[in-house]
Write an enzyme that holds these catalytic residues in place. Structure first.
Site, PDB file in Angstrom:
ATOM      1  N   LYS A 124       0.870  -1.183   0.000  1.00 60.35           N
ATOM      2  CA  LYS A 124       0.000   0.000   0.000  1.00 60.35           C
ATOM      3  C   LYS A 124       0.896   1.218   0.000  1.00 60.35           C
ATOM      4  CE  LYS A 124      -4.428   0.659  -0.041  1.00 60.35           C
ATOM      5  NZ  LYS A 124      -5.500  -0.258  -0.476  1.00 60.35           N
ATOM      6  N   ASP A 164      -6.848   4.037  -4.705  1.00 58.13           N
ATOM      7  CA  ASP A 164      -7.537   3.814  -3.427  1.00 58.13           C
ATOM      8  C   ASP A 164      -8.249   5.148  -3.165  1.00 58.13           C
ATOM      9  OD1 ASP A 164      -7.610   1.741  -1.029  1.00 58.13           O
ATOM     10  OD2 ASP A 164      -7.417   3.693  -0.100  1.00 58.13           O
ATOM     11  N   GLY A 236     -20.511   6.803   1.668  1.00 60.72           N
ATOM     12  CA  GLY A 236     -19.579   7.341   0.681  1.00 60.72           C
ATOM     13  C   GLY A 236     -20.277   7.629  -0.630  1.00 60.72           C
ATOM     14  N   PHE A 237     -19.547   8.254  -1.550  1.00 64.15           N
ATOM     15  CA  PHE A 237     -20.072   8.459  -2.902  1.00 64.15           C
ATOM     16  C   PHE A 237     -18.944   8.390  -3.933  1.00 64.15           C
ATOM     17  CE2 PHE A 237     -19.117  12.689  -1.231  1.00 64.15           C
ATOM     18  CZ  PHE A 237     -18.403  13.273  -2.263  1.00 64.15           C
ATOM     19  N   GLY A 238     -17.838   7.751  -3.561  1.00 66.17           N
ATOM     20  CA  GLY A 238     -16.680   7.638  -4.454  1.00 66.17           C
ATOM     21  C   GLY A 238     -16.794   6.436  -5.383  1.00 66.17           C
ATOM     22  N   ASN A 239     -15.664   6.018  -5.882  1.00 69.57           N
ATOM     23  CA  ASN A 239     -15.624   4.948  -6.882  1.00 69.57           C
ATOM     24  C   ASN A 239     -16.283   3.656  -6.398  1.00 69.57           C
ATOM     25  OD1 ASN A 239     -13.553   2.410  -7.440  1.00 69.57           O
ATOM     26  ND2 ASN A 239     -14.287   3.415  -9.291  1.00 69.57           N
ATOM     27  N   VAL A 240     -15.997   3.270  -5.161  1.00 64.03           N
ATOM     28  CA  VAL A 240     -16.511   1.995  -4.649  1.00 64.03           C
ATOM     29  C   VAL A 240     -18.022   2.069  -4.449  1.00 64.03           C
ATOM     30  CG1 VAL A 240     -16.389   0.380  -2.722  1.00 64.03           C
ATOM     31  CG2 VAL A 240     -14.291   1.392  -3.621  1.00 64.03           C
ATOM     32  N   TRP A 242     -20.046   4.043  -5.930  1.00 62.46           N
ATOM     33  CA  TRP A 242     -20.629   4.151  -7.281  1.00 62.46           C
ATOM     34  C   TRP A 242     -20.880   2.766  -7.889  1.00 62.46           C
ATOM     35  CZ3 TRP A 242     -17.709   2.928 -11.819  1.00 62.46           C
ATOM     36  CH2 TRP A 242     -18.316   3.296 -13.028  1.00 62.46           C
TER      37      TRP A 242
HETATM   38  O1  2IT Z   1      -7.951  -1.793  -1.213  1.00 59.15           O
HETATM   39  C1  2IT Z   1      -7.797  -2.265  -2.351  1.00 59.15           C
HETATM   40  O2  2IT Z   1      -7.874  -3.473  -2.563  1.00 59.15           O
HETATM   41  C2  2IT Z   1      -7.513  -1.340  -3.435  1.00 59.15           C
HETATM   42  N1  2IT Z   1      -7.462  -0.143  -3.185  1.00 59.15           N
HETATM   43  C3  2IT Z   1      -7.236  -1.857  -4.810  1.00 59.15           C
HETATM   44  C4  2IT Z   1      -5.818  -2.254  -4.953  1.00 59.15           C
HETATM   45  C5  2IT Z   1      -5.408  -2.662  -6.349  1.00 59.15           C
HETATM   46  O3  2IT Z   1      -4.208  -2.934  -6.507  1.00 59.15           O
HETATM   47  O4  2IT Z   1      -6.232  -2.707  -7.265  1.00 59.15           O
END
Ligand code: 2IT
Length: 447
Positions: A124, A164, A236-240, A242
């Site tokens: 990370k 992320d 939330g309202f971000g990518n995840v 969504w």
């Molecule tokens: O928390 C996660 O699994 C991500 N942010 C995606 C990590 C990735 O390498 O696609």
């Protein structure tokens, strides 16, 4: 191994690294019993080695804002574990980023990646750069400055970052542009979450949310239920969030809430396609305000400042925002309002008290490292496409993602089924991921 002894040592060594300590404690508690049935693990000190990152890079990132002022942030890459593959995991840009946060995320990533069935280690990274209120040009300049340091630490067979919180397709584009200039090679496999015209997997943007709903549907089917007709509260309202809203709606559920740091938007008739599309505009604006949704759709959305999504009546809760976003009090409020299932989509979205409450009060619960693994799994598929210079259709990627989520669910059931027949998804996910990483470490010797 005794969890308490190891935790006492880690607390003394890393005081104040609360997110990291919380993540380690949860895994060790889950695996202690199984671990102690394997004296070869104990002899090789697998746990002592596994809780420490392989290495952490820390670097200064200096850039110039739109007023011409020089700004300095700190960048990090935590390469946690490479027992089953090259380091893999996202980058988080958020003002609260610390080594503790990235260590917890890298630790979780190691087990999550093991669950995906694909050969990826855990990592990370990120920065305390705050995207809120920044212009597009500022985002670009920051990404370029960040990559000036990061590029030395990564590579398509070494360490493959992705997005992320605060890092989406736009940021990956700017990061890749600078990487390519520095490395002088067109190594698309060095980052995932790229644009679909230059090596990105079709469906990577949707994958975390879609995968979460495939997992949730598996869990519900196992319990004799179905997502169809359920009221779903999403945070939330971000990518995840969504992706989760799209798939939940497609499967016949009604998304009745989304939220942001400013409050909650209640949507009694369920989220519409127009609203889901508007989430992307809200994300790109860097305003970080969910109230914008209620301003745009005043009749259908009701905004309440300072409230969480967990205050809205629902059947299924899907935390999709940030670690520790759902407390024990929130869990009690959800249950009192009729909620009977919580699938954690954010990494460590639920506080330990909330998980304990759910598990002891008849609320079905599954942890983030299983539920949200579809995101990184699709990153793994993107790496495969890049390495073999091919491109799969959306339908092909979706079928593979679905298969992987089914397999993760099966692993949870295999390792998490309790003597009374119930399934402890926390134990199941932790033991399944742990066994795979521990076995690989053992086979590779003392390194
Ligand atoms: O928390 C996660 O699994 C991500 N942010 C995606 C990590 C990735 O390498 O696609």
């Amino acid at each position: 191994m005794k969890t308490n002894d190891i935790m006492a040592r880690l607390r003394a060594k890393y005081p104040g690294e609360n997110e990291y300590l919380q993540a380690v404690q949860e895994v060790l508690e889950s695996v202690e019993e199984v671990y102690n049935q394997h004296p070869e693990f104990e002899k090789a000190k697998i746990v002592e080695r596994m809780v420490e990152p392989d290495r952490i890079f820390t670097f200064r990132v200096t850039w110039v804002d739109d007023r011409g002022e020089v700004q300095t942030n700190t960048g990090y890459r935590v390469q946690f574990n490479s027992a089953i593959g090259p380091y893999k995991g996202g980058l988080r840009f958020h003002r609260a980023v610390t080594p503790s946060m990235l260590k917890f995320l890298g630790f979780e990533q190691t087990f999550k990646n093991a669950l995906t069935t694909l050969p990826m280690g855990g990592a990370k990274g990120g920065s305390d750069f705050d995207p809120v209120g920044k212009s597009n040009d500022e985002i670009m300049r920051f990404c370029q400055a960040f990559m000036l340091e990061l590029w030395q630490c990564i590579g398509p067979d070494q360490d493959i970052p992705a997005g992320d919180v605060g890092v989406g397709g736009r940021e990956i584009g700017y990061l890749y542009g600078m990487y390519k200039k520095l490395a002088r090679e067109y190594n698309t496999g060095v980052l995932t979450g790229k644009g679909s015209t230059w090596g990105g997997s079709i469906l990577r943007p949707e994958a975390t949310g879609f995968g979460a709903l495939y997992f949730t549907q598996n869990l519900l089917h196992k319990a004799g239920k179905d997502i169809k007709g359920c009221r779903v509260a999403v945070s939330g309202f971000g990518n995840v969030a969504w992706g989760a809203c799209i798939k939940a709606t497609e499967l016949g559920a009604k998304v009745v809430a989304i939220s942001g740091p400013d409050g909650v938007c209640e949507i009694p008739d369920g989220i519409t396609k127009e609203m889901i599309d508007y989430m992307l505009i809200m994300r790109a604006s860097n305003r970080n305000r969910v109230e914008d949704m209620a301003d745009k759709f005043p009749g259908a959305c009701k905004f309440t400042a300072g409230k969480k999504a967990w205050s809205v009546k629902c059947d299924v809760a899907l935390p999709c925002a940030f670690q520790n976003e759902l407390s024990e009090d929130d869990a009690k409020e959800l249950k009192a309002n009729g909620c009977w299932c919580c699938c954690e989509v954010s990494n460590m979205g639920c506080q330990p008290g909330a998980i304990h409450y759910f598990q002891h009060n008849g609320v079905l619960f599954a942890p983030g490292k299983a539920v949200n693994a579809g995101g990184v799994a699709t990153s793994g598929l993107e790496m495969t496409q890049n390495a073999s210079h091919i491109s799969w259709s959306g339908a092909e990627v979706d079928a593979k993602l679905h298969f992987i989520m089914d397999s993760i669910h099966e692993q949870c059931v295999k390792y998490g089924t309790q003597p009374d027949g119930s399934i402890d998804y926390v134990k199941g996910a932790n033991i399944a991921g742990f066994m795979k990483v521990a076995t690989a470490m053992l086979e590779q010797g003392t390194v």
